[in-house]
Structure formats: C-alpha cells, structure tokens
Design a protein around this motif. Sequence first.
Motif, PDB file in Angstrom:
ATOM      1  N   MET A   1      38.774  54.623  36.737  1.00  0.00           N
ATOM      2  CA  MET A   1      37.905  53.422  37.475  1.00  0.00           C
ATOM      3  C   MET A   1      37.107  54.051  38.795  1.00  0.00           C
ATOM      4  O   MET A   1      37.591  54.799  39.380  1.00  0.00           O
ATOM      5  N   SER A   2      35.651  53.736  38.482  1.00  0.00           N
ATOM      6  CA  SER A   2      34.807  54.186  39.604  1.00  0.00           C
ATOM      7  C   SER A   2      35.140  53.698  40.841  1.00  0.00           C
ATOM      8  O   SER A   2      35.669  52.292  40.770  1.00  0.00           O
ATOM      9  N   TRP A   3      34.630  54.060  41.844  1.00  0.00           N
ATOM     10  CA  TRP A   3      34.594  53.391  43.141  1.00  0.00           C
ATOM     11  C   TRP A   3      34.093  51.873  43.053  1.00  0.00           C
ATOM     12  O   TRP A   3      34.215  50.944  43.836  1.00  0.00           O
ATOM     13  N   TRP A   4      32.794  52.058  42.148  1.00  0.00           N
ATOM     14  CA  TRP A   4      31.997  50.748  42.199  1.00  0.00           C
ATOM     15  C   TRP A   4      32.816  49.732  41.562  1.00  0.00           C
ATOM     16  O   TRP A   4      32.796  48.544  41.815  1.00  0.00           O
ATOM     17  N   GLU A   5      33.517  50.079  40.202  1.00  0.00           N
ATOM     18  CA  GLU A   5      34.238  48.991  39.654  1.00  0.00           C
ATOM     19  C   GLU A   5      35.325  48.781  40.303  1.00  0.00           C
ATOM     20  O   GLU A   5      35.607  47.499  40.370  1.00  0.00           O
ATOM     21  N   ALA A   6      35.909  49.607  41.192  1.00  0.00           N
ATOM     22  CA  ALA A   6      37.026  49.076  41.934  1.00  0.00           C
ATOM     23  C   ALA A   6      36.548  48.121  43.331  1.00  0.00           C
ATOM     24  O   ALA A   6      37.323  47.192  43.240  1.00  0.00           O
TER      25      ALA A   6
END
Length: 153
Positions: A1-6
Amino acid sequence: MSWWEALLGNRWLWTAIVASTTAQLIKVLLILLLTGRWRPAAFMETGGMPSSHSAMVGAICTGTGITQGFESPLFAVAAVFGAIVMYDATGVRHSSGVQAKLLNELIQELKDVVREGFAPQPIRVLLGHTYLEVLVGFLIGIGVGLVSFKLLH
C-alpha cells in the motif's frame, strides 16, 4: 500500500475532518437561522458556535478509544491533546478575542482624535470560544466518531 492509499484510507483522519466540517456547516446554518443572513464565508472563520476544533478532537478521541481501547496509551495521548485544544479555545484564544474587541473600540475612539491618515485595520475578534461552544463542538465530534467507528464499521 502506498503512502497515498494509506492516507486516503485513514479513517481516524477523515472522521476528524468530517467532524470539523460538520461543525463549520452547522455554524453557517445557525447564522442563517438566527440572523436570516446567508454568510458562507463563516465556514472558514474560527470562533463561534460550535467549535470545529473541539469537534475534531472529540472525533479523534472517540475513534481512538473505540479502536485502541479507552485504557490504551494512544487514547491517553488523544485525550490530553484534546483537553489542551479545548482549554486553549476557551482560555487564551477567547481572552485574545475579548482584547481584540476592546482594541478595536479604542482604535475607533482614537480615529477622531489623531491626525488624518490614521487608519489601522481592525483586529479580528472571533478567535476563541465559550464553554458552551466547546462543549457542543465536542459532542458533535463524539457523535461523528460513534457513527464512523460503531455504525459504519
């Protein structure tokens, strides 16, 4: 999971933002209801009924308590942070608003006495909150937190 999705999936963050936004919308609607004036700019103003900062910390505390446990260190941090925010809203920020009002009155009186060209800008008055405004904001935050972490989970 990317930081953006998180970030987009952080329910605590979005619950706090929804609580704050709800309080600000209520503020605009209360102004319309009580004065008959449509003032959407009030959405971006601090101070007044209800406190959006208190709503935000109320939501964070509620979500943290429900998911991490009310006995957890993380809930303790959220609760202390929330208490500081609400104390500041009714203490320092409210006092600053009262002082700003008095300074604005003094400036108006001095305009007639001082030389031409004396035109200071008025100081913004709505900075803080009364105890009732903070309490109502906090209750909005608890409500939004309960909906987010109990009803929608």
